[in-house]
Write a protein that holds these residues in place. Structure first.
Motif, PDB file in Angstrom:
ATOM      1  N   SER A 193      34.361   6.131  33.999  1.00 49.99           N
ATOM      2  CA  SER A 193      33.341   5.082  33.997  1.00 49.99           C
ATOM      3  C   SER A 193      33.908   3.800  33.393  1.00 49.99           C
ATOM      4  N   ALA A 194      33.163   2.715  33.588  1.00 52.43           N
ATOM      5  CA  ALA A 194      33.469   1.417  32.964  1.00 52.43           C
ATOM      6  C   ALA A 194      34.894   0.951  33.250  1.00 52.43           C
ATOM      7  N   LEU A 195      35.335   1.131  34.504  1.00 54.41           N
ATOM      8  CA  LEU A 195      36.708   0.751  34.850  1.00 54.41           C
ATOM      9  C   LEU A 195      36.959  -0.742  34.679  1.00 54.41           C
ATOM     10  N   HIS A 196      35.952  -1.565  34.937  1.00 52.99           N
ATOM     11  CA  HIS A 196      36.154  -3.012  34.822  1.00 52.99           C
ATOM     12  C   HIS A 196      36.259  -3.448  33.363  1.00 52.99           C
ATOM     13  N   ALA A 197      35.550  -2.735  32.492  1.00 54.72           N
ATOM     14  CA  ALA A 197      35.557  -3.125  31.087  1.00 54.72           C
ATOM     15  C   ALA A 197      36.661  -2.438  30.290  1.00 54.72           C
ATOM     16  N   GLY A 198      37.017  -1.218  30.679  1.00 53.86           N
ATOM     17  CA  GLY A 198      37.938  -0.423  29.875  1.00 53.86           C
ATOM     18  C   GLY A 198      39.381  -0.455  30.309  1.00 53.86           C
ATOM     19  N   VAL A 199      39.710  -1.267  31.301  1.00 47.66           N
ATOM     20  CA  VAL A 199      41.079  -1.349  31.809  1.00 47.66           C
ATOM     21  C   VAL A 199      41.644  -2.737  31.534  1.00 47.66           C
ATOM     22  N   LYS A 200      42.804  -2.799  30.913  1.00 47.41           N
ATOM     23  CA  LYS A 200      43.542  -4.054  30.746  1.00 47.41           C
ATOM     24  C   LYS A 200      44.713  -4.008  31.720  1.00 47.41           C
ATOM     25  N   ALA A 201      44.426  -4.460  32.952  1.00 50.55           N
ATOM     26  CA  ALA A 201      45.356  -4.231  34.057  1.00 50.55           C
ATOM     27  C   ALA A 201      46.711  -4.881  33.832  1.00 50.55           C
ATOM     28  N   SER A 202      46.742  -6.071  33.238  1.00 49.32           N
ATOM     29  CA  SER A 202      48.020  -6.769  33.068  1.00 49.32           C
ATOM     30  C   SER A 202      48.827  -6.228  31.891  1.00 49.32           C
ATOM     31  N   GLN A 203      48.186  -5.394  31.056  1.00 43.57           N
ATOM     32  CA  GLN A 203      48.887  -4.790  29.928  1.00 43.57           C
ATOM     33  C   GLN A 203      49.226  -3.321  30.165  1.00 43.57           C
ATOM     34  N   GLY A 204      48.473  -2.676  31.064  1.00 45.81           N
ATOM     35  CA  GLY A 204      48.730  -1.271  31.379  1.00 45.81           C
ATOM     36  C   GLY A 204      47.895  -0.292  30.609  1.00 45.81           C
ATOM     37  N   SER A 205      47.097  -0.763  29.657  1.00 43.65           N
ATOM     38  CA  SER A 205      46.333   0.149  28.808  1.00 43.65           C
ATOM     39  C   SER A 205      44.927   0.382  29.351  1.00 43.65           C
ATOM     40  N   PHE A 206      44.338   1.511  28.965  1.00 41.84           N
ATOM     41  CA  PHE A 206      42.966   1.817  29.362  1.00 41.84           C
ATOM     42  C   PHE A 206      42.305   2.671  28.287  1.00 41.84           C
ATOM     43  N   SER A 207      41.001   2.544  28.169  1.00 42.08           N
ATOM     44  CA  SER A 207      40.169   3.394  27.321  1.00 42.08           C
ATOM     45  C   SER A 207      38.840   3.547  28.045  1.00 42.08           C
ATOM     46  N   LEU A 208      38.608   4.716  28.619  1.00 42.83           N
ATOM     47  CA  LEU A 208      37.525   4.886  29.574  1.00 42.83           C
ATOM     48  C   LEU A 208      36.642   6.081  29.239  1.00 42.83           C
ATOM     49  N   PRO A 209      35.324   5.878  29.211  1.00 43.95           N
ATOM     50  CA  PRO A 209      34.424   7.027  29.126  1.00 43.95           C
ATOM     51  C   PRO A 209      34.585   7.895  30.375  1.00 43.95           C
ATOM     52  N   ALA A 236      34.552  26.891  31.341  1.00 46.09           N
ATOM     53  CA  ALA A 236      34.414  25.434  31.324  1.00 46.09           C
ATOM     54  C   ALA A 236      33.083  25.050  30.711  1.00 46.09           C
ATOM     55  N   ARG A 237      33.122  24.164  29.710  1.00 47.58           N
ATOM     56  CA  ARG A 237      31.890  23.682  29.098  1.00 47.58           C
ATOM     57  C   ARG A 237      31.886  22.165  29.118  1.00 47.58           C
ATOM     58  N   SER A 238      30.781  21.609  29.554  1.00 52.95           N
ATOM     59  CA  SER A 238      30.681  20.164  29.687  1.00 52.95           C
ATOM     60  C   SER A 238      30.900  19.476  28.345  1.00 52.95           C
ATOM     61  N   ILE A 239      31.583  18.346  28.393  1.00 48.11           N
ATOM     62  CA  ILE A 239      31.847  17.552  27.198  1.00 48.11           C
ATOM     63  C   ILE A 239      30.702  16.567  27.006  1.00 48.11           C
ATOM     64  N   GLU A 240      30.159  16.548  25.793  1.00 45.91           N
ATOM     65  CA  GLU A 240      28.966  15.733  25.525  1.00 45.91           C
ATOM     66  C   GLU A 240      29.220  14.259  25.800  1.00 45.91           C
ATOM     67  N   ALA A 241      30.236  13.699  25.188  1.00 45.70           N
ATOM     68  CA  ALA A 241      30.605  12.296  25.398  1.00 45.70           C
ATOM     69  C   ALA A 241      31.999  12.096  24.853  1.00 45.70           C
ATOM     70  N   ALA A 242      32.846  11.425  25.598  1.00 44.87           N
ATOM     71  CA  ALA A 242      34.223  11.222  25.156  1.00 44.87           C
ATOM     72  C   ALA A 242      34.863  10.112  25.974  1.00 44.87           C
ATOM     73  N   ASP A 271      48.263   4.592  28.472  1.00 41.48           N
ATOM     74  CA  ASP A 271      48.959   3.530  29.191  1.00 41.48           C
ATOM     75  C   ASP A 271      49.366   4.096  30.543  1.00 41.48           C
ATOM     76  N   ILE A 272      49.118   3.354  31.601  1.00 39.54           N
ATOM     77  CA  ILE A 272      49.340   3.894  32.941  1.00 39.54           C
ATOM     78  C   ILE A 272      50.796   4.284  33.167  1.00 39.54           C
TER      79      ILE A 272
END
Length: 459
Positions: free
Chosen positions: A384-400, A411-417, A422-423
């Protein structure tokens, strides 16, 4: 837009003759025109009642004119009548006086080259009332799959009839007509004392009658129900298994790696010297193949009339090619690749990725199965939140993400994470691939194993 100017079912040769006549009368020697036009019908429902019924005609028509100094002027119009085209051509001619001398696109040298045929059956539209009934039935079926599924808040069934054109003063005459249909179902489930959980699915086809609506319902229900029993996850580093959709989303978010326009503009993770250098593990291959039969809505030419063709971007972990327009190809001394938009400054973008293991390569772990792993595995289903959580010109990402923690085959669903990294590190931390490659709207990809990714659980 009136029927006299609606760009549906156009006679491309007649339009070309009209443009030639108008251009000659205004002393215009060099011009081109690109058009993308569609008629769309869509429906949404809410617990058996119509929520939105919509019909629209859309058109995007661009005219470019070159002056005697080689500068380009651009105008947009939705009027393909004689007077409308005359205004567009004369407006573009006048605008060319203010053209950017540092951005001088030319005609693609491949704009008249033969095109690869596409097998794309065309379907008659079913109409808005039939779409409504189909979607109401699909929603009812999905709501009945589990007592916790109370609503399907995001849903839609749509038909589209579209047409694309490219014409230029040197004889190029490209035309494509296409019909497509799509359905998406995104369910919301909630049990007493527990947080709401959501998941969904979508399907594409050339016509509504070909849509796998039953499969879409099954997938949406299965994914939603599987998230009901959730638990938090401890923050740490995990081996992650990306679904095909999630991994393709990640590659798409960092497609500047392969984009020659981004390289020239200095906003890519690659540079001119990156070709031939190692980018990923030696068993990874990435191809852009807009002509793949699984690509619903494929086009066999780009915005400049260049034929679409398969292009190997990464082979055995090595960066092999960039995506090019005419202008970027000229700057690199290569041929255009068929990935251009149309404008005074032409954009470049990917079509449809194929992710695979390089044939004959070594190093990939074989027989991977997340259900039989001897360690805890994070199975990432969607990002989720690819537009907000991706720094395309730096290569880093932090994505829900939505996904599951798999331990001892359970398999047990993860509540939130969130998953972060870095790509470039991701591409070099791939362990191997699981299962057969799956066709998705964005490409073809198997499940992808990546080790050592940072997972942050909810505090």
């Amino acid at each position: 837009m009136s029927s006299s100017t609606r760009p549906q079912g156009l006679d491309a040769q007649a339009l070309r003759s009209k443009l030639e006549r108008i251009a000659a009368s205004h002393g215009i020697q060099q011009w081109d025109l690109g058009a993308a036009c569609s008629t769309d019908t869509s429906v949404q429902v809410d617990r058996g009642e119509p929520k939105q019924l919509k019909g629209a005609q859309r058109s995007s028509i661009t005219v470019r004119v070159w002056n005697s100094d080689g500068l380009v002027g651009t105008t947009s119009t939705s009027d393909l009548s004689e007077s409308g085209l005359e205004r567009a051509l004369s407006g573009a001619r006048d605008a060319s006086a203010f053209g950017n001398p540092n951005e001088t696109p030319a005609f693609s040298p491949l704009a008249t080259a033969p095109l690869s045929p596409l097998e794309q059956p065309r379907h008659e539209a079913e109409g808005i009332l039939k779409l409504l009934e189909r979607l109401k039935d699909a929603e009812k079926d999905l709501l009945g799959r589990h007592s916790a599924i109370g609503t399907v808040p995001y849903n839609g069934l749509a038909e589209r009839s579209s047409e694309r054109l490219y014409l230029n003063s040197e004889g190029a005459c490209r035309q494509q007509q296409l019909t497509t249909a799509s359905i998406y179902l995104y369910a919301r489930a909630e049990e007493s004392g527990r947080k709401p959980r959501s998941a969904g699915a979508m399907r594409l086809a050339y016509g509504t009658s070909e849509l796998d609506i039953a499969g879409c319902i099954d997938e949406a229900a299965e994914r939603t129900i599987s998230h009901l029993d959730y638990a938090p996850i401890e923050t740490g580093r995990y081996t992650c298994v990306f679904s095909p959709e999630a991994f393709l989303d990640l590659i798409g978010a960092f497609s500047n790696l392969f984009n020659a326009r981004s390289v020239l503009d200095g906003v890519s993770l690659s540079n001119r010297d990156s070709l031939g250098q190692s980018l990923a593990v030696p068993f990874l291959s990435i191809r852009d193949n807009g002509l793949h039969p699984g690509n619903i809505g494929a086009s066999n030419f780009d915005g400049e009339g260049t034929p679409t063709r398969p292009l190997d971007l990464v082979e055995a972990g090595v960066l092999k090619n960039f995506l090019h327009s005419e202008a970027t190809a000229r700057a690199f001394g290569v041929q255009p690749t068929g990935h251009a938009g149309l404008g005074a400054k032409v954009s470049v973008g990917p079509d449809w990725f194929e992710i695979s293991q390089t044939p004959g390569s070594q190093g990939a772990q074989a027989g991977l199965d997340h259900r039989k792993a001897d360690q805890a595995i994070v199975w990432i289903d969607s990002l989720s939140a690819l537009h907000a959580g991706v720094k395309a010109s730096q290569g880093s990402f932090s994505l829900p993400f939505d996904g599951w923690l798999v331990r001892d085959g359970e398999a047990r669903s993860i509540e939130a994470a969130t998953v972060a990294g870095d790509i470039r590190q991701v591409l070099n931390a791939i362990v191997g691939f699981e299962g057969e490659a799956k066709i998705t709207p964005d490409g073809l990809c198997p499940m992808v194993w990546v080790e050592g990714l940072s997972i942050t659980g909810e505090a």
